[in-house]
Design a protein around this motif. Structure first.
Motif, PDB file in Angstrom:
ATOM      1  N   VAL A  57       8.394  -0.272 -10.812  1.00  0.00           N
ATOM      2  CA  VAL A  57       7.208  -1.083 -10.507  1.00  0.00           C
ATOM      3  C   VAL A  57       7.004  -1.176  -8.998  1.00  0.00           C
ATOM      4  O   VAL A  57       5.891  -1.009  -8.494  1.00  0.00           O
ATOM      5  CB  VAL A  57       7.315  -2.484 -11.153  1.00  0.00           C
ATOM      6  CG1 VAL A  57       6.252  -3.424 -10.612  1.00  0.00           C
ATOM      7  CG2 VAL A  57       7.211  -2.379 -12.659  1.00  0.00           C
ATOM      8  N   VAL A  58       8.068  -1.420  -8.239  1.00  0.00           N
ATOM      9  CA  VAL A  58       7.979  -1.500  -6.777  1.00  0.00           C
ATOM     10  C   VAL A  58       7.549  -0.151  -6.202  1.00  0.00           C
ATOM     11  O   VAL A  58       6.706  -0.097  -5.297  1.00  0.00           O
ATOM     12  CB  VAL A  58       9.318  -1.978  -6.166  1.00  0.00           C
ATOM     13  CG1 VAL A  58       9.330  -1.818  -4.664  1.00  0.00           C
ATOM     14  CG2 VAL A  58       9.586  -3.425  -6.542  1.00  0.00           C
ATOM     15  N   ALA A  59       8.069   0.935  -6.717  1.00  0.00           N
ATOM     16  CA  ALA A  59       7.691   2.264  -6.235  1.00  0.00           C
ATOM     17  C   ALA A  59       6.220   2.548  -6.537  1.00  0.00           C
ATOM     18  O   ALA A  59       5.496   3.077  -5.679  1.00  0.00           O
ATOM     19  CB  ALA A  59       8.579   3.331  -6.857  1.00  0.00           C
ATOM     20  N   ALA A  60       5.761   2.207  -7.727  1.00  0.00           N
ATOM     21  CA  ALA A  60       4.357   2.424  -8.096  1.00  0.00           C
ATOM     22  C   ALA A  60       3.445   1.569  -7.217  1.00  0.00           C
ATOM     23  O   ALA A  60       2.406   2.049  -6.728  1.00  0.00           O
ATOM     24  CB  ALA A  60       4.138   2.097  -9.570  1.00  0.00           C
ATOM     25  N   TYR A  61       3.830   0.327  -6.986  1.00  0.00           N
ATOM     26  CA  TYR A  61       3.047  -0.566  -6.121  1.00  0.00           C
ATOM     27  C   TYR A  61       3.007  -0.024  -4.695  1.00  0.00           C
ATOM     28  O   TYR A  61       1.958   0.011  -4.061  1.00  0.00           O
ATOM     29  CB  TYR A  61       3.640  -1.976  -6.155  1.00  0.00           C
ATOM     30  CG  TYR A  61       2.938  -2.940  -5.232  1.00  0.00           C
ATOM     31  CD1 TYR A  61       1.701  -3.477  -5.573  1.00  0.00           C
ATOM     32  CD2 TYR A  61       3.500  -3.300  -4.012  1.00  0.00           C
ATOM     33  CE1 TYR A  61       1.055  -4.349  -4.730  1.00  0.00           C
ATOM     34  CE2 TYR A  61       2.855  -4.169  -3.157  1.00  0.00           C
ATOM     35  CZ  TYR A  61       1.635  -4.699  -3.524  1.00  0.00           C
ATOM     36  OH  TYR A  61       0.987  -5.553  -2.681  1.00  0.00           O
ATOM     37  N   SER A  62       4.119   0.403  -4.172  1.00  0.00           N
ATOM     38  CA  SER A  62       4.186   0.954  -2.807  1.00  0.00           C
ATOM     39  C   SER A  62       3.329   2.210  -2.671  1.00  0.00           C
ATOM     40  O   SER A  62       2.640   2.395  -1.666  1.00  0.00           O
ATOM     41  CB  SER A  62       5.630   1.272  -2.425  1.00  0.00           C
ATOM     42  OG  SER A  62       6.412   0.104  -2.433  1.00  0.00           O
ATOM     43  N   ALA A  63       3.372   3.074  -3.679  1.00  0.00           N
ATOM     44  CA  ALA A  63       2.562   4.292  -3.645  1.00  0.00           C
ATOM     45  C   ALA A  63       1.079   3.943  -3.650  1.00  0.00           C
ATOM     46  O   ALA A  63       0.280   4.561  -2.936  1.00  0.00           O
ATOM     47  CB  ALA A  63       2.902   5.185  -4.838  1.00  0.00           C
ATOM     48  N   ARG A  64       0.704   2.940  -4.419  1.00  0.00           N
ATOM     49  CA  ARG A  64      -0.702   2.524  -4.473  1.00  0.00           C
ATOM     50  C   ARG A  64      -1.144   1.921  -3.138  1.00  0.00           C
ATOM     51  O   ARG A  64      -2.229   2.218  -2.648  1.00  0.00           O
ATOM     52  CB  ARG A  64      -0.900   1.514  -5.613  1.00  0.00           C
ATOM     53  CG  ARG A  64      -2.310   1.044  -5.748  1.00  0.00           C
ATOM     54  CD  ARG A  64      -3.226   2.168  -6.191  1.00  0.00           C
ATOM     55  NE  ARG A  64      -4.583   1.668  -6.243  1.00  0.00           N
ATOM     56  CZ  ARG A  64      -5.642   2.358  -5.927  1.00  0.00           C
ATOM     57  NH1 ARG A  64      -5.523   3.615  -5.568  1.00  0.00           N
ATOM     58  NH2 ARG A  64      -6.822   1.834  -5.988  1.00  0.00           N
ATOM     59  N   VAL A  65      -0.337   1.073  -2.539  1.00  0.00           N
ATOM     60  CA  VAL A  65      -0.655   0.478  -1.236  1.00  0.00           C
ATOM     61  C   VAL A  65      -0.803   1.576  -0.188  1.00  0.00           C
ATOM     62  O   VAL A  65      -1.736   1.562   0.616  1.00  0.00           O
ATOM     63  CB  VAL A  65       0.416  -0.557  -0.821  1.00  0.00           C
ATOM     64  CG1 VAL A  65       0.261  -0.949   0.644  1.00  0.00           C
ATOM     65  CG2 VAL A  65       0.346  -1.780  -1.716  1.00  0.00           C
ATOM     66  N   TYR A  66       0.073   2.544  -0.204  1.00  0.00           N
ATOM     67  CA  TYR A  66      -0.005   3.658   0.743  1.00  0.00           C
ATOM     68  C   TYR A  66      -1.294   4.449   0.532  1.00  0.00           C
ATOM     69  O   TYR A  66      -1.996   4.786   1.484  1.00  0.00           O
ATOM     70  CB  TYR A  66       1.205   4.586   0.607  1.00  0.00           C
ATOM     71  CG  TYR A  66       1.096   5.806   1.484  1.00  0.00           C
ATOM     72  CD1 TYR A  66       1.350   5.722   2.852  1.00  0.00           C
ATOM     73  CD2 TYR A  66       0.692   7.028   0.957  1.00  0.00           C
ATOM     74  CE1 TYR A  66       1.219   6.834   3.667  1.00  0.00           C
ATOM     75  CE2 TYR A  66       0.549   8.144   1.768  1.00  0.00           C
ATOM     76  CZ  TYR A  66       0.826   8.040   3.119  1.00  0.00           C
ATOM     77  OH  TYR A  66       0.674   9.130   3.930  1.00  0.00           O
ATOM     78  N   ALA A  67      -1.628   4.755  -0.719  1.00  0.00           N
ATOM     79  CA  ALA A  67      -2.826   5.547  -1.020  1.00  0.00           C
ATOM     80  C   ALA A  67      -4.096   4.823  -0.566  1.00  0.00           C
ATOM     81  O   ALA A  67      -5.015   5.442  -0.029  1.00  0.00           O
ATOM     82  CB  ALA A  67      -2.892   5.859  -2.512  1.00  0.00           C
ATOM     83  N   VAL A  68      -4.151   3.526  -0.748  1.00  0.00           N
ATOM     84  CA  VAL A  68      -5.325   2.748  -0.361  1.00  0.00           C
ATOM     85  C   VAL A  68      -5.458   2.684   1.163  1.00  0.00           C
ATOM     86  O   VAL A  68      -6.549   2.771   1.710  1.00  0.00           O
ATOM     87  CB  VAL A  68      -5.262   1.323  -0.956  1.00  0.00           C
ATOM     88  CG1 VAL A  68      -6.294   0.410  -0.323  1.00  0.00           C
ATOM     89  CG2 VAL A  68      -5.452   1.379  -2.461  1.00  0.00           C
ATOM     90  N   ASN A  69      -4.366   2.568   1.870  1.00  0.00           N
ATOM     91  CA  ASN A  69      -4.402   2.345   3.320  1.00  0.00           C
ATOM     92  C   ASN A  69      -4.226   3.593   4.174  1.00  0.00           C
ATOM     93  O   ASN A  69      -4.288   3.491   5.397  1.00  0.00           O
ATOM     94  CB  ASN A  69      -3.325   1.333   3.708  1.00  0.00           C
ATOM     95  CG  ASN A  69      -3.638  -0.035   3.178  1.00  0.00           C
ATOM     96  OD1 ASN A  69      -4.754  -0.501   3.299  1.00  0.00           O
ATOM     97  ND2 ASN A  69      -2.647  -0.673   2.564  1.00  0.00           N
TER      98      ASN A  69
END
Length: 172
Positions: free
Chosen positions: A15-27
């Motif tokens: 979950v943390v990895a998926a969240y981090s990947a999403r934050v990176y993709a957005v920013n």
């Protein structure tokens, strides 16, 4: 029990990895630094297909009191010239913001021909006079006129691709 802990820990890490990947993709495309190019009154400012010159900044003589605060008129005179080979619209020039520290002022008052700004023929020059109501104490401060980014989208896009947020301001 160890197996349940291991699966729970694995789920949390996923979950943390998926969240981090999403934050990176957005920013990933967000500008990491800001670049405000400063000009002085009288400088010719290239907007790509036009040239803008802030000719004068002057304050009125009369003050007006509203809501326990004294206000004075500040008039900014600009000249805009179409340097391209085709008709352009530079009507956004009237949305230029005047700032003194944290005080930011906008206006729709002044002397300008909105129809001429909507359809500027090649080589045509237009005078724009904007009148702002500013706090009297701001007259003593260092002012900046922030030029609307819609007037130079190519320069903004070029800087954006380099990871910068670009703007132009005239200091007085």
């Amino acid at each position: 029990m160890n197996r349940k802990r291991f699966l729970a820990l694995l789920l949390v890490v996923a979950v943390v990895a998926a969240y981090s990947a999403r934050v990176y993709a957005v920013n990933k495309g967000v500008a990491k630094e800001y670049s405000i190019e400063s000009f002085a009154v009288g400088d010719e400012i290239s907007l790509g297909d036009a040239v803008l010159t802030v000719e004068d900044v002057r304050f009125g003589e009369e003050t007006e009191e509203q809501h326990g605060q004294e206000w004075i008129q500040c008039t900014v005179t600009m000249e805009l010239e179409n340097t391209s080979e085709e008709a352009i619209s530079k009507v956004k020039a009237i949305e230029t913001k005047l700032a003194y520290g944290r005080d930011v002022y906008q206006t729709n008052q002044g002397d300008f021909d909105i129809n001429a700004l909507l359809n500027m023929e090649p080589g045509k020059q237009e005078k724009i006079e904007l009148t702002y109501e500013v706090k009297v104490e701001d007259r003593q401060g260092q002012g900046k006129l922030y030029i609307v980014q819609d007037l130079y989208p190519e320069l903004v896009e070029k800087a954006y691709k380099q990871g910068k947020r670009y703007g132009m301001a005239v200091e007085f």
